[in-house]
Design a protein around this motif. Sequence first.
Motif, short mmCIF file in Angstrom:
data_model
loop_
_atom_site.label_atom_id
_atom_site.label_comp_id
_atom_site.label_asym_id
_atom_site.label_seq_id
_atom_site.Cartn_x
_atom_site.Cartn_y
_atom_site.Cartn_z
N THR A 52 0.87 -1.17 0.00
CA THR A 52 0.00 0.00 0.00
C THR A 52 0.91 1.22 0.00
OG1 THR A 52 -0.17 0.00 2.41
CG2 THR A 52 -1.93 -1.11 1.20
N THR A 53 0.33 2.38 -0.27
CA THR A 53 1.12 3.61 -0.30
C THR A 53 0.55 4.64 0.67
OG1 THR A 53 -0.22 4.70 -2.00
CG2 THR A 53 1.58 3.28 -2.76
N ARG A 54 1.40 5.53 1.08
CA ARG A 54 1.00 6.76 1.76
C ARG A 54 1.55 7.85 0.84
NH1 ARG A 54 2.70 5.92 7.19
NH2 ARG A 54 4.77 6.38 6.46
N THR A 55 0.66 8.60 0.21
CA THR A 55 1.00 9.41 -0.96
C THR A 55 0.74 10.90 -0.76
OG1 THR A 55 0.36 7.54 -2.34
CG2 THR A 55 0.52 9.68 -3.43
N THR A 56 1.64 11.69 -1.32
CA THR A 56 1.45 13.14 -1.44
C THR A 56 1.54 13.48 -2.92
OG1 THR A 56 2.52 13.53 0.68
CG2 THR A 56 2.33 15.41 -0.80
N SER A 57 0.56 14.22 -3.42
CA SER A 57 0.54 14.57 -4.84
C SER A 57 0.39 16.08 -5.01
CB SER A 57 -0.63 13.88 -5.54
OG SER A 57 -0.49 12.49 -5.49
N HIS A 58 0.86 16.55 -6.16
CA HIS A 58 0.73 17.97 -6.50
C HIS A 58 0.31 18.07 -7.96
CE1 HIS A 58 1.33 22.26 -6.23
NE2 HIS A 58 1.96 22.19 -7.38
N TYR A 59 -0.73 18.83 -8.21
CA TYR A 59 -1.24 19.04 -9.56
C TYR A 59 -0.74 20.40 -10.06
CZ TYR A 59 -4.65 19.82 -13.30
OH TYR A 59 -5.25 20.09 -14.50
N ASN A 60 -0.02 20.39 -11.18
CA ASN A 60 0.47 21.63 -11.80
C ASN A 60 -0.41 21.96 -13.00
OD1 ASN A 60 2.71 21.94 -10.07
ND2 ASN A 60 3.89 20.49 -11.30
N THR A 76 4.67 11.42 -4.74
CA THR A 76 5.74 10.73 -4.03
C THR A 76 5.14 10.17 -2.76
OG1 THR A 76 8.01 10.89 -3.21
CG2 THR A 76 6.55 12.76 -2.75
N GLY A 77 5.83 9.21 -2.18
CA GLY A 77 5.31 8.66 -0.94
C GLY A 77 6.07 7.46 -0.46
N VAL A 88 10.12 3.68 -0.95
CA VAL A 88 9.53 4.95 -1.39
C VAL A 88 9.27 4.86 -2.89
CG1 VAL A 88 10.62 6.35 0.41
CG2 VAL A 88 11.80 6.00 -1.76
N PHE A 89 8.44 5.78 -3.40
CA PHE A 89 8.18 5.84 -4.83
C PHE A 89 8.01 7.29 -5.25
CE2 PHE A 89 4.00 6.28 -3.15
CZ PHE A 89 3.35 7.10 -4.05
N GLY A 90 8.11 7.52 -6.54
CA GLY A 90 7.84 8.83 -7.11
C GLY A 90 7.37 8.65 -8.53
N ASN A 91 6.53 9.58 -8.97
CA ASN A 91 6.08 9.52 -10.36
C ASN A 91 5.73 10.88 -10.91
OD1 ASN A 91 3.62 10.09 -9.21
ND2 ASN A 91 2.49 8.68 -10.49
N GLU A 92 5.66 10.91 -12.22
CA GLU A 92 5.25 12.12 -12.93
C GLU A 92 4.32 11.70 -14.05
OE1 GLU A 92 7.10 15.72 -15.64
OE2 GLU A 92 8.44 14.24 -14.76
N CYS A 93 3.14 12.29 -14.07
CA CYS A 93 2.18 12.05 -15.15
C CYS A 93 1.93 13.36 -15.87
CB CYS A 93 0.86 11.52 -14.59
SG CYS A 93 0.99 9.88 -13.86
N SER A 94 2.08 13.33 -17.18
CA SER A 94 1.83 14.50 -18.01
C SER A 94 0.55 14.31 -18.80
CB SER A 94 2.99 14.73 -18.98
OG SER A 94 4.18 14.96 -18.28
N PHE A 95 -0.30 15.32 -18.78
CA PHE A 95 -1.51 15.29 -19.60
C PHE A 95 -1.11 15.57 -21.05
CE2 PHE A 95 -3.28 15.88 -15.47
CZ PHE A 95 -4.58 15.38 -15.51
N LEU A 96 -1.42 14.62 -21.93
CA LEU A 96 -1.16 14.82 -23.35
C LEU A 96 -2.35 15.45 -24.04
CD1 LEU A 96 0.59 11.42 -24.13
CD2 LEU A 96 1.62 13.59 -23.44
N GLN A 106 0.61 10.36 -19.95
CA GLN A 106 1.83 9.56 -20.05
C GLN A 106 2.48 9.62 -18.67
OE1 GLN A 106 3.57 7.70 -22.48
NE2 GLN A 106 4.92 7.26 -20.78
N CYS A 107 2.74 8.46 -18.06
CA CYS A 107 3.28 8.42 -16.70
C CYS A 107 4.55 7.59 -16.62
CB CYS A 107 2.24 7.82 -15.75
SG CYS A 107 0.67 8.71 -15.76
N VAL A 108 5.49 8.07 -15.84
CA VAL A 108 6.72 7.32 -15.53
C VAL A 108 6.88 7.33 -14.02
CG1 VAL A 108 7.86 7.79 -17.73
CG2 VAL A 108 8.17 9.36 -15.82
N GLU A 109 7.42 6.21 -13.47
CA GLU A 109 7.63 6.18 -12.02
C GLU A 109 8.78 5.29 -11.64
OE1 GLU A 109 4.18 4.87 -9.87
OE2 GLU A 109 3.96 3.13 -11.13
N SER A 110 9.25 5.54 -10.43
CA SER A 110 10.32 4.74 -9.83
C SER A 110 9.85 4.23 -8.49
CB SER A 110 11.58 5.60 -9.64
OG SER A 110 12.04 6.06 -10.89
#
Length: 175
Positions: A52-60, A76-77, A88-96, A106-110
């Motif tokens: 499971t995750t404990r997540t913090t997100s930010h919408y730009n 991230t979280g 831990v993890f992190g990701n970035e999703c871009s609206f196309l 399009q999303c990439v994560e680690s």
Amino acid sequence: MRRSLLFGMGAVLCVTGFATPAAAIEQPDPTVQVAPSGQPESPKGFERIELTTRTTSHYNDSGPEGPSAGDEVLSTGVLLKDGRPVGVFGNECSFLDADDQSQTLQCVESWSLGDKGELTSQALTEQTATSGPRSWTAVINGGTGRFLGAEGFIVTRKDTPNAGTDSVTIYLKRG
């Protein structure tokens, strides 16, 4: 309805815990069998890791207001196993593309699982612009440590659009 544009598995790993103003509707993943208990079973030849995750997100919002091409969701979280931190993890999703009916991201994560190593994943997803539970699947690109040469996919499930937690299941191909 979310349609996979990548990997034919329901793809999307806009990853874990991203909070977007408009969420996707859950779509069953045809690669994962569901047991009578309602829990997914591992596809043949795959090891399953449940987190499971404990997540913090930010919408730009790059404008115009609301989801549109160029907007981003950054998350991230902490990754948890039985309530204990394991990474831990992190990701970035871009609206196309986005409008009042659908969104393409399009999303990439680690994913870092401590001394076991890291995994990377990505997905392209098209989702409806309606709120509700959702799930998505991302293809694993590779990894380090125990995950060196990893193949498989990651399924993320979110029960509510803005929840700070997700269920994450990593399916690693054995052999």
